[in-house]
Write an enzyme that holds these catalytic residues in place. Structure first.
Site, PDB file in Angstrom:
ATOM      1  N   ASN A 127      -9.234   5.450  14.406  1.00 14.82           N
ATOM      2  CA  ASN A 127     -10.605   5.387  14.912  1.00 14.82           C
ATOM      3  C   ASN A 127     -11.162   6.766  15.246  1.00 14.82           C
ATOM      4  O   ASN A 127     -12.380   6.973  15.207  1.00 14.82           O
ATOM      5  CB  ASN A 127     -10.665   4.469  16.137  1.00 14.82           C
ATOM      6  CG  ASN A 127     -10.588   3.004  15.751  1.00 14.82           C
ATOM      7  OD1 ASN A 127     -10.347   2.672  14.588  1.00 14.82           O
ATOM      8  ND2 ASN A 127     -10.784   2.112  16.711  1.00 14.82           N
ATOM      9  N   GLU A 149     -11.219  -1.845   2.948  1.00 17.98           N
ATOM     10  CA  GLU A 149     -10.324  -2.067   4.075  1.00 17.98           C
ATOM     11  C   GLU A 149     -11.061  -1.902   5.398  1.00 17.98           C
ATOM     12  O   GLU A 149     -10.861  -2.651   6.343  1.00 17.98           O
ATOM     13  CB  GLU A 149      -9.145  -1.087   3.991  1.00 17.98           C
ATOM     14  CG  GLU A 149      -8.084  -1.327   5.037  1.00 17.98           C
ATOM     15  CD  GLU A 149      -6.862  -0.446   4.829  1.00 17.98           C
ATOM     16  OE1 GLU A 149      -5.776  -0.839   5.274  1.00 17.98           O
ATOM     17  OE2 GLU A 149      -7.008   0.645   4.249  1.00 17.98           O
ATOM     18  N   SER A 182       0.143   6.535   3.290  1.00 14.71           N
ATOM     19  CA  SER A 182       0.653   7.473   4.278  1.00 14.71           C
ATOM     20  C   SER A 182       1.974   8.105   3.852  1.00 14.71           C
ATOM     21  O   SER A 182       2.800   7.492   3.183  1.00 14.71           O
ATOM     22  CB  SER A 182       0.855   6.770   5.630  1.00 14.71           C
ATOM     23  OG  SER A 182      -0.367   6.328   6.156  1.00 14.71           O
ATOM     24  N   GLN A 201       0.833  -1.197   0.000  1.00 15.57           N
ATOM     25  CA  GLN A 201       0.000   0.000   0.000  1.00 15.57           C
ATOM     26  C   GLN A 201       0.872   1.253   0.000  1.00 15.57           C
ATOM     27  O   GLN A 201       1.902   1.293   0.659  1.00 15.57           O
ATOM     28  CB  GLN A 201      -0.898   0.038   1.241  1.00 15.57           C
ATOM     29  CG  GLN A 201      -1.869  -1.117   1.346  1.00 15.57           C
ATOM     30  CD  GLN A 201      -2.832  -0.946   2.501  1.00 15.57           C
ATOM     31  OE1 GLN A 201      -3.468   0.090   2.648  1.00 15.57           O
ATOM     32  NE2 GLN A 201      -2.940  -1.960   3.337  1.00 15.57           N
TER      33      GLN A 201
END
Length: 384
Positions: free
Chosen positions: A367, A243, A128, A125
């Site tokens: 979260n 995801e 970030s 991936q």
């Protein structure tokens, strides 16, 4: 909801169970965050693909089996019940693959998907960056068009599987004058391209689970663009939905861990019951795993009716990541200090799982960000 399985589904479960009993390796593999373990897991993935079990829900002509999501849930239940090896190409099969199905051209699908299903190609991936973590819209790595190529410069960090993978899917800024969600393009980048430098990052357990990637004038063919130029955010949000939602963390994973937690509690009940909170935590963890399973079947039923998941995928992500923490924190409470001091067969997996669970509330969008999404897009609350 009718939770009874059809005769065809029961026959599929029996087929899966028989194959796994005959083929699941008896000896555990090395960690897939090592070169040896990565190759062991890759070969296992290829074996699954040969039997039609690697990318179940993909069309048959693209390397899959053409199964529906109910069969996928059944397969996962049988797979985890056998304590089979963890899946090493989830990035490719569960994230990249469904995104390619939705946005890829026929030529791209034929080029990439069968190879990914066989695990000839393993995917990392590329989201970030040092200044763009959960705030992915702050991405600054650039991909500037130069004829039939993009010239990529910048840095990605915390790239899962990048140490051993050979491809990366990621988001780059193709319009240097754009801001936030605009002007981003989704590219597929071969990790052996000239100008790429990969530096491993050690996780809490000391293994090279992540990497930072540096791009210095890396030339990526325009044919490796997924979706339209400048529309990468739209494509990436589909990947993020897979995801955060149903596919990345199947409920069977947590059901199996909850079963092991109950067994651990019963084995150590004499000492565990000295803390009355442990029994309650075991009950909550087991009920959480069962609740997540029922919620997943409910989600699959909605998808079968043509209803999209949307922003509510964020609730799934919060639930499974916090459930994983509860399961492993409770196990360590049962085991006591020896879990951190004695590396034996009983404590090793629980401690490794505990360390990995710490990342759950962070990856796939923290979260805290997910709670903002729920507040604004699901509940309709004003932005803070």
């Amino acid at each position: 909801m009718d939770l009874r399985y059809t005769p065809a589904q029961q026959a599929f479960r029996a087929e899966v169970r028989d194959w796994l009993r005959a083929n699941v390796p008896q000896a555990p593999f090395a960690s897939y965050d090592t070169r040896e373990g990565f190759e062991q897991h890759r070969q296992w993935e290829a074996k699954l693909s040969g039997a039609g079990f690697s990318s179940l829900t993909w069309p048959k002509d693209l390397g899959g089996r053409g199964s529906d999501l109910i069969e996928w849930l059944i397969f996962e239940e049988e797979y985890w019940s056998m304590d089979a090896p963890q899946r090493v190409n989830q990035n490719g099969i569960l994230l990249f693959g469904p995104t390619m199905m939705e946005f890829g051209t026929p030529e791209q699908k034929a080029r990439f998907l069968p190879r990914t299903a066989r695990c000839d190609d393993m995917w990392a991936q590329g989201w970030s960056e040092p200044n763009a973590g959960s705030d992915m819209a702050a991405i600054s790595s650039k991909a500037i068009r130069d004829g039939d190529h993009y010239v990529v410069n910048g840095q990605k960090i915390w790239s899962t599987r990048a140490v051993f993978a050979n491809w990366l899917f990621g988001l780059f800024r193709s319009d240097p004058n754009s801001f936030r969600h605009h002007g981003l393009t989704y590219l597929l980048v071969p990790l052996d391209a000239p100008g790429i430098t990969i530096r491993p990052i050690r996780a809490l357990n000391g293994k090279e689970a992540f990497a930072e990637i540096f791009f210095d004038d890396v030339r990526v063919p325009v044919q490796n663009r997924l979706g339209d130029e400048g529309q990468g955010w739209h494509v990436a949000m589909a990947t993020a939905g897979f995801e955060r939602g149903l596919l990345l963390r199947s409920p069977a994973r947590y059901q199996r861990t909850a079963q092991k937690l109950v067994q651990l509690y019963r084995k150590h009940q004499a000492t565990a019951d000295r803390d009355p909170g442990i029994r309650e935590a075991v009950n909550r963890a087991w009920m959480g795993a069962e609740a997540y399973t029922l919620a997943s079947y409910h989600t699959v039923a909605k998808l079968a009716r043509g209803v999209s998941i949307g922003a509510e995928a964020s609730t799934n992500k919060i639930f499974w990541s916090e459930l994983d923490l509860l399961l492993h924190e409770t196990a360590l409470r049962i085991l006591g200090a020896r879990a951190e001091l004695v590396d034996d067969a009983e404590t090793h997996d629980w401690l490794e799982g505990f360390l990995f669970a710490q990342a759950g509330p962070i990856y796939a969008g923290s979260n805290e960000i997910q709670r903002n999404i729920i507040a604004e897009r699901v509940l309709g609350m004003p932005k803070a």
